[in-house]
Scaffold this active site. Structure first.
Site, PDB file in Angstrom:
ATOM      1  N   TYR A 174       0.845  -1.191   0.000  1.00 54.90           N
ATOM      2  CA  TYR A 174       0.000   0.000   0.000  1.00 54.90           C
ATOM      3  C   TYR A 174       0.881   1.242   0.000  1.00 54.90           C
ATOM      4  O   TYR A 174       1.579   1.512   0.974  1.00 54.90           O
ATOM      5  CB  TYR A 174      -0.913  -0.025   1.228  1.00 54.90           C
ATOM      6  CG  TYR A 174      -1.888   1.127   1.357  1.00 54.90           C
ATOM      7  CD1 TYR A 174      -2.219   1.941   0.273  1.00 54.90           C
ATOM      8  CD2 TYR A 174      -2.502   1.380   2.567  1.00 54.90           C
ATOM      9  CE1 TYR A 174      -3.123   2.987   0.406  1.00 54.90           C
ATOM     10  CE2 TYR A 174      -3.417   2.422   2.710  1.00 54.90           C
ATOM     11  CZ  TYR A 174      -3.721   3.226   1.621  1.00 54.90           C
ATOM     12  OH  TYR A 174      -4.615   4.249   1.755  1.00 54.90           O
ATOM     13  N   LYS A 202      -1.824  -1.582  -3.879  1.00 60.37           N
ATOM     14  CA  LYS A 202      -2.757  -0.479  -4.023  1.00 60.37           C
ATOM     15  C   LYS A 202      -1.905   0.777  -4.117  1.00 60.37           C
ATOM     16  O   LYS A 202      -1.191   1.128  -3.182  1.00 60.37           O
ATOM     17  CB  LYS A 202      -3.701  -0.376  -2.822  1.00 60.37           C
ATOM     18  CG  LYS A 202      -4.616   0.848  -2.917  1.00 60.37           C
ATOM     19  CD  LYS A 202      -5.276   1.204  -1.604  1.00 60.37           C
ATOM     20  CE  LYS A 202      -6.031   2.525  -1.755  1.00 60.37           C
ATOM     21  NZ  LYS A 202      -6.553   3.034  -0.460  1.00 60.37           N
TER      22      LYS A 202
END
Length: 333
Positions: A174, A202
């Site tokens: 992330y 992500k």
């Protein structure tokens, strides 16, 4: 209008590139899981907002109510304890209780990604294991950033490798530089993509070139790229991203799932028109007004938003009117 023109330019570039490819590749997205994918991350994931009572306690009843409303939307899964979940403001016990509550309320066919990133490797390993025990399917691990000057590619590769080695569930990287001040270096991403227990990233930075390069350089790996915002979702799909983790999905979940479907079906003109209408509302509930704006907008669409936990402050009356005008001008209210 200048904002819209600036933000949509990556979409035009991505679509122009798409239309230059061979006709046989124009119709839909080639985002079917490649051979060897252990997990299918195609689709839309809302990063759930954490509901609080007027006394700023986690309101599990309201959380369950929101989840019942989301059940009719064809999300691929849900993200719990991401940036929009006010993760840093929750106690360790609250974090586990929220994940447990969501897991009990959500059908098992929906993936549950849980934020487990901490500043130290040891703490991240321990929390990731605990998240798995209470029902998380995937660990979403944000970059440690307090000592960001020391977070070199070497340090971050070692951190994520140790976490993934120890994790009983798959790990998604992330990168959210707006909050951490740290972009996960591309060379680190390419190295980590080779780890058998790291299945994707992500990326919330909004750099379309970076997203395209990550897709290109990890094609031979069991690794998928998720766009971290609705504002550049179409452009990310055009370059091969698998799905999106989008704050705006808390508010406009059906339209974002529609955009996902239009892209996969190769209906690019309709997808572009829809993407244009989502850009300004997305900016309003992310960069412009943040979580207080997101929660206020949720209330207009039948969800419980409620207060944020201090020190996040509610919107002022003029800010509320600006937010409402943004949704209205794009045909959502």
């Amino acid at each position: 209008m200048a904002l819209s023109t600036h933000l949509t330019s990556p979409l035009r570039l991505a679509l122009a590139a798409l239309h230059r490819v061979a006709p046989g590749l124009r119709q839909g997205l080639s985002t079917l899981p490649r051979p060897g994918h252990t997990l299918d991350l195609r689709g839309i994931f809302p990063p759930l907002a954490t509901p609080f009572s007027p006394r700023q306690e986690v309101d599990y009843t309201q959380l369950e109510g929101n989840l019942r409303r989301y059940a009719s939307i064809p999300f691929r899964g849900l993200v719990v304890l991401g940036s929009n979940g006010e993760y840093p403001y929750l106690t360790p016990r609250e974090r586990l209780d929220v994940v447990s509550c969501v897991r009990r309320a959500v059908h098992r066919d929906r993936l549950l990604l849980a934020g487990s990133g901490c500043e130290s490797t040891q703490a991240t390993i321990e929390l990731t294991s605990s998240m798995a025990e209470v029902g998380a399917d995937v660990a979403l691990v944000v970059t440690p950033c307090y000592y960001r000057g020391a977070m070199t590619s070497t340090a971050l590769v070692q951190h994520y490798t140790e976490v993934a080695d120890a994790s009983p569930i798959p790990v998604v990287l992330y990168s959210v530089p707006a909050n951490t001040g740290l972009d996960l270096p591309l060379e680190a991403v390419f190295t980590l993509a080779q780890h058998p227990n790291i299945v994707g990233i992500k990326d919330s930075g909004g750099d379309i070139t970076r997203i395209g390069l990550m897709v290109h350089k990890t094609q031979q790996e069991d690794f998928q790229v998720l766009a971290g915002s609705a504002g550049f979702l179409l452009a990310s799909y055009a370059l091969g991203a698998s799905g999106g983790v989008c704050a705006l999905a808390n508010v406009l979940g059906d339209p974002l799932c529609q955009l996902d479907r239009l892209c996969r079906e190769g209906r690019w003109k309709e997808a572009r028109d829809l993407q244009h209408r989502l850009i300004e509302p997305n900016t309003a509930v992310t960069r412009q007004f943040g979580i207080p704006g997101l929660k206020k907008a949720m209330e207009w669409f039948g969800y419980y938003g409620g207060p944020c936990r201090a020190p996040l402050a509610p919107l002022s009356s003029p800010q509320v009117e600006t937010l409402r005008s943004t949704f209205s001008a794009n045909g959502w209210l």
